[in-house]
Write a protein that holds these residues in place. Sequence first.
Motif, short mmCIF file in Angstrom:
data_model
loop_
_atom_site.label_atom_id
_atom_site.label_comp_id
_atom_site.label_asym_id
_atom_site.label_seq_id
_atom_site.Cartn_x
_atom_site.Cartn_y
_atom_site.Cartn_z
N LEU A 143 0.81 -1.46 -0.07
CA LEU A 143 -0.18 -0.04 0.19
C LEU A 143 0.98 1.47 -0.16
CD1 LEU A 143 -3.12 -0.52 2.39
CD2 LEU A 143 -3.28 0.22 -0.06
N ILE A 144 1.80 1.55 0.91
CA ILE A 144 2.32 2.77 1.22
C ILE A 144 3.13 3.40 0.02
CG2 ILE A 144 4.02 3.76 2.53
CD1 ILE A 144 3.28 1.97 4.89
N ILE A 145 3.91 2.60 -0.71
CA ILE A 145 4.78 2.92 -1.52
C ILE A 145 3.93 3.68 -2.84
CG2 ILE A 145 6.67 2.48 -3.16
CD1 ILE A 145 7.88 0.77 -1.31
N PRO A 146 3.06 2.67 -3.32
CA PRO A 146 2.17 3.08 -4.71
C PRO A 146 1.46 4.47 -4.31
CG PRO A 146 2.02 0.92 -4.55
CD PRO A 146 2.64 1.25 -2.90
N PHE A 147 0.96 4.47 -3.12
CA PHE A 147 0.12 5.71 -2.64
C PHE A 147 1.04 6.98 -2.50
CE2 PHE A 147 -3.50 2.94 -2.05
CZ PHE A 147 -4.61 3.69 -2.42
N SER A 148 2.34 6.63 -2.41
CA SER A 148 3.16 7.75 -2.34
C SER A 148 3.55 8.33 -3.47
CB SER A 148 4.41 7.26 -1.32
OG SER A 148 4.17 7.08 0.08
N LEU A 149 3.84 7.46 -4.50
CA LEU A 149 4.03 7.71 -5.63
C LEU A 149 2.80 8.28 -6.37
CD1 LEU A 149 6.27 4.72 -6.88
CD2 LEU A 149 7.35 6.96 -6.02
N LEU A 150 1.70 7.84 -6.12
CA LEU A 150 0.63 8.56 -6.98
C LEU A 150 0.51 9.82 -6.42
CD1 LEU A 150 -2.22 7.62 -8.16
CD2 LEU A 150 -3.20 7.47 -5.84
N ALA A 151 0.90 10.36 -5.41
CA ALA A 151 0.79 11.73 -5.04
C ALA A 151 1.83 12.63 -5.91
CB ALA A 151 0.95 11.96 -3.60
N THR A 152 2.68 11.90 -6.32
CA THR A 152 3.86 12.79 -7.08
C THR A 152 3.35 13.20 -8.61
OG1 THR A 152 5.13 10.83 -8.04
CG2 THR A 152 5.64 11.85 -5.84
N GLN A 153 2.29 12.63 -9.02
CA GLN A 153 1.95 12.71 -10.31
C GLN A 153 1.20 14.26 -10.31
OE1 GLN A 153 2.74 10.98 -12.93
NE2 GLN A 153 3.70 9.64 -11.40
N PRO A 154 1.62 14.96 -11.44
CA PRO A 154 0.94 16.46 -11.34
C PRO A 154 -0.47 16.23 -11.86
CG PRO A 154 2.48 16.08 -13.21
CD PRO A 154 2.69 14.82 -12.43
N ALA A 155 -1.22 17.09 -11.38
CA ALA A 155 -2.72 17.28 -11.81
C ALA A 155 -2.97 17.87 -13.16
CB ALA A 155 -3.41 18.26 -10.84
N GLU A 156 -3.83 17.25 -13.86
CA GLU A 156 -3.95 17.63 -15.24
C GLU A 156 -4.83 18.74 -15.31
OE1 GLU A 156 -5.40 14.76 -17.86
OE2 GLU A 156 -4.49 13.35 -16.91
N THR A 157 -4.36 19.69 -16.02
CA THR A 157 -5.04 21.28 -16.12
C THR A 157 -6.18 21.02 -17.25
OG1 THR A 157 -3.41 21.97 -17.38
CG2 THR A 157 -3.21 22.32 -15.01
N ALA A 158 -7.21 21.56 -17.00
CA ALA A 158 -8.23 21.75 -18.08
C ALA A 158 -7.60 22.74 -19.00
CB ALA A 158 -9.67 22.32 -17.49
N SER A 159 -7.86 22.52 -20.49
CA SER A 159 -7.39 23.35 -21.37
C SER A 159 -8.55 24.19 -21.92
CB SER A 159 -6.83 22.51 -22.59
OG SER A 159 -5.97 21.83 -22.16
#
Length: 134
Positions: free
Chosen positions: A118-134
């Motif tokens: 659980l811990i490592i994937p959820f940590s890495l999930l938070a590093t992905q930048p949020a997609e911005t609406a165009s």
Amino acid sequence: MPKSYLAVASGLAVSFAVFGVFHLISLLLFPMADGSSLFVVADVRSWLISLPFSAYLIVLAGYALGGLSTGILCSRLVSASASLGIVLITSIAVTSLTAIKAVIVGEPIWMVVATLILIIPFSLLATQPAETAS
């Protein structure tokens, strides 16, 4: 360099704070027997054996949210190019310490495996930048 040390230290602190809150919630919902102590390993192990599955799910939710909070905090404290490495180092440290604690206390093996998953994937999930609406 000191900023990365601060990120690792704060990531460890925030994850263990979140873990502690969820462990406390589990303890409040499923209290130990009268006369038992959290400082006696035999009492804790007998309490862990008697816990229902839902108590473990509460703790696992804490592990997921703790991992997520670690990733968010660490990635915000360091530059974008270094964030993945710092988050990975911090989440590996958190996972290792949590798994060691689980083995020492006597949690079921499936709980230790879930901790590792659980811990490592959820940590890495938070590093992905949020997609911005165009």
